[in-house]
Design an enzyme around this catalytic site. Structure first.
Site, PDB file in Angstrom:
ATOM      1  N   ASP A  38       0.793  28.519  22.504  1.00 45.96           N
ATOM      2  CA  ASP A  38       0.164  27.214  22.554  1.00 45.96           C
ATOM      3  C   ASP A  38       1.092  26.209  21.876  1.00 45.96           C
ATOM      4  O   ASP A  38       1.566  26.440  20.756  1.00 45.96           O
ATOM      5  CB  ASP A  38      -1.183  27.263  21.836  1.00 45.96           C
ATOM      6  CG  ASP A  38      -1.824  25.894  21.735  1.00 45.96           C
ATOM      7  OD1 ASP A  38      -1.722  25.274  20.654  1.00 45.96           O
ATOM      8  OD2 ASP A  38      -2.393  25.443  22.738  1.00 45.96           O
ATOM      9  N   ASP A  90       5.519  27.155  26.581  1.00 45.91           N
ATOM     10  CA  ASP A  90       4.458  27.166  27.582  1.00 45.91           C
ATOM     11  C   ASP A  90       3.464  28.265  27.225  1.00 45.91           C
ATOM     12  O   ASP A  90       3.864  29.365  26.824  1.00 45.91           O
ATOM     13  CB  ASP A  90       5.039  27.404  28.979  1.00 45.91           C
ATOM     14  CG  ASP A  90       4.078  26.990  30.081  1.00 45.91           C
ATOM     15  OD1 ASP A  90       4.375  26.006  30.788  1.00 45.91           O
ATOM     16  OD2 ASP A  90       3.028  27.641  30.232  1.00 45.91           O
ATOM     17  N   GLN A 106      -4.727  30.001  34.539  1.00 44.82           N
ATOM     18  CA  GLN A 106      -4.568  29.114  35.676  1.00 44.82           C
ATOM     19  C   GLN A 106      -4.400  29.894  36.973  1.00 44.82           C
ATOM     20  O   GLN A 106      -3.968  31.042  36.960  1.00 44.82           O
ATOM     21  CB  GLN A 106      -3.318  28.228  35.481  1.00 44.82           C
ATOM     22  CG  GLN A 106      -3.371  27.354  34.252  1.00 44.82           C
ATOM     23  CD  GLN A 106      -2.001  26.848  33.829  1.00 44.82           C
ATOM     24  OE1 GLN A 106      -1.776  25.655  33.824  1.00 44.82           O
ATOM     25  NE2 GLN A 106      -1.106  27.726  33.479  1.00 44.82           N
ATOM     26  N   ASP A 159       5.345  17.855  29.155  1.00 45.94           N
ATOM     27  CA  ASP A 159       5.381  18.174  30.592  1.00 45.94           C
ATOM     28  C   ASP A 159       4.188  19.071  30.880  1.00 45.94           C
ATOM     29  O   ASP A 159       4.323  20.252  31.192  1.00 45.94           O
ATOM     30  CB  ASP A 159       6.697  18.860  30.954  1.00 45.94           C
ATOM     31  CG  ASP A 159       6.845  19.065  32.454  1.00 45.94           C
ATOM     32  OD1 ASP A 159       6.106  18.415  33.219  1.00 45.94           O
ATOM     33  OD2 ASP A 159       7.684  19.884  32.872  1.00 45.94           O
ATOM     34  N   GLU A 213       7.815  25.425  34.709  1.00 45.09           N
ATOM     35  CA  GLU A 213       8.560  25.356  35.965  1.00 45.09           C
ATOM     36  C   GLU A 213      10.071  25.423  35.752  1.00 45.09           C
ATOM     37  O   GLU A 213      10.814  25.903  36.594  1.00 45.09           O
ATOM     38  CB  GLU A 213       8.170  24.057  36.669  1.00 45.09           C
ATOM     39  CG  GLU A 213       8.856  23.789  37.967  1.00 45.09           C
ATOM     40  CD  GLU A 213       8.442  22.445  38.547  1.00 45.09           C
ATOM     41  OE1 GLU A 213       9.125  21.957  39.459  1.00 45.09           O
ATOM     42  OE2 GLU A 213       7.431  21.876  38.086  1.00 45.09           O
TER      43      GLU A 213
END
Length: 339
Positions: free
Chosen positions: A169, A138, A63, A187, A118
């Site tokens: 994963d 995450d 990302q 999330d 986050e």
């Protein structure tokens, strides 16, 4: 006469443009244009947020990541060009994601968070006194390290001895886990074509992985994308319908998130009914949660499940089931730029 400028009561003829003034104006315009975060919502629609600065920008193998300081919403986390949360209003999203499933569960002690790099979802989970263990999984270590470094509001959550952080994963981690969880939270980033997580919105994942990793009376919740009158058919109605094929009881609810410039949606699912009223929810908030919730109480939670007529009818009529071969995606890839 090409133009006229009035100065101290005198009209002065101008033959052509004032080049120094024009150059200064153009430079000023370029500077203004370079201090905006621009997110593409559709081919013919963009949202722009005025910037103080771009604090950090980088990319992992999964990302693109940016932390920007906006004039209106404070610090904002951007992943793959999509606004994830902002300093001023992230509490709306994260309280709505986390507290409904934990409050409807009779006694949540273990929670698994898919995504959540986050740290804000873990922060809200850890407010519940009944919770003893939180697993946050995450896939992107760089995003987690980035947020752990720059988002000071979540430092305590990352430091909690109740939190186990896993870089993997989420599907693989759940499949190999011997444990079951009272609440499983999605999330996740929006399902963007080519992104890392759209398969975590599919019927096969919900049916063959998530459902089998919930304890008796367990609750699953996922963020489900934009849920406005004009946007709810992108993925929200499909996620709702897909979960309805897997769980006996499915509850959709929404809230307006100002920095997203839209209504946002979440979907809870369980094989046990969501039967609390507003007073019972308020009692559980008082009994279970440390500190004061900013956005959510019993009344607002119940009212958030009442959808407007257009959205409600779409959910009832939706036929699409989210699969790996027939996925729906959120449009757009924005960019943070400062020339």
């Amino acid at each position: 006469m090409v133009g006229a400028v009035q100065q101290e009561g005198v009209v002065r003829e101008v033959n052509g443009y004032d080049k120094p003034a024009m150059a200064k104006q153009q430079q000023q315009q370029r500077e203004e244009e370079s201090t905006w975060y621009e997110e593409e919502i559709d081919d013919d629609l963009k949202l722009c947020y005025a910037l103080n600065s771009v604090l950090h920008r980088g990319a992992s193998k999964y990302q693109e990541i940016a932390l920007i300081d906006t004039k209106h919403f404070g610090k904002a986390l951007i992943i793959d060009g999509k606004m994830q949360s902002t300093e001023v209003d992230e509490f709306i999203y994260h309280e709505s994601l986390i507290h409904p499933p934990l409050l409807f569960h009779p006694n949540p002690t273990t929670v698994f968070i898919m995504g959540g790099g986050e740290g804000s979802a873990a922060r809200e989970v850890l407010k519940h006194r009944t919770v003893r263990r939180v697993v946050m999984c995450d896939i992107d270590e760089e995003v987690v390290d980035f947020c752990r470094t720059y988002l000071s509001v979540n430092w305590d959550a990352f430091a909690s001895d109740k939190l186990r952080l896993v870089i993997n994963d989420a599907r693989a981690e759940l499949e190999k886990s011997r444990d079951k969880f009272d609440v499983i939270v999605g999330d996740l980033a929006d399902p963007v074509e080519g992104g890392p997580c759209y398969q975590l919105y599919t019927k096969s994942f919900y049916e063959h992985v998530v459902k089998h990793k919930l304890t008796d009376r367990g609750v699953f919740v996922t963020q489900a994308g934009p849920a406005g009158v004009l946007t709810h058919k992108e993925v929200f109605s499909s996620i709702y319908n897909t979960l309805s094929h897997v769980f006996q009881y499915v509850k959709a609810y929404t809230a307006h998130v100002p920095s997203f410039a839209d209504t946002w949606g979440w979907v809870m699912a369980s094989d046990y009914p969501f039967s609390l009223n507003a007073q019972q929810i308020n009692e559980r908030i008082k009994e279970r949660i440390d500190g004061e919730l900013v956005y959510l109480n019993g009344e607002s939670l119940i009212s958030s499940t009442t959808l407007n007529k257009s959205v409600c009818q779409s959910l009832l009529k939706e036929k699409h089931v989210y699969t790996e071969d027939d996925a729906r995606f959120i449009y757009g890839h924005g960019r943070a730029r400062r020339d």
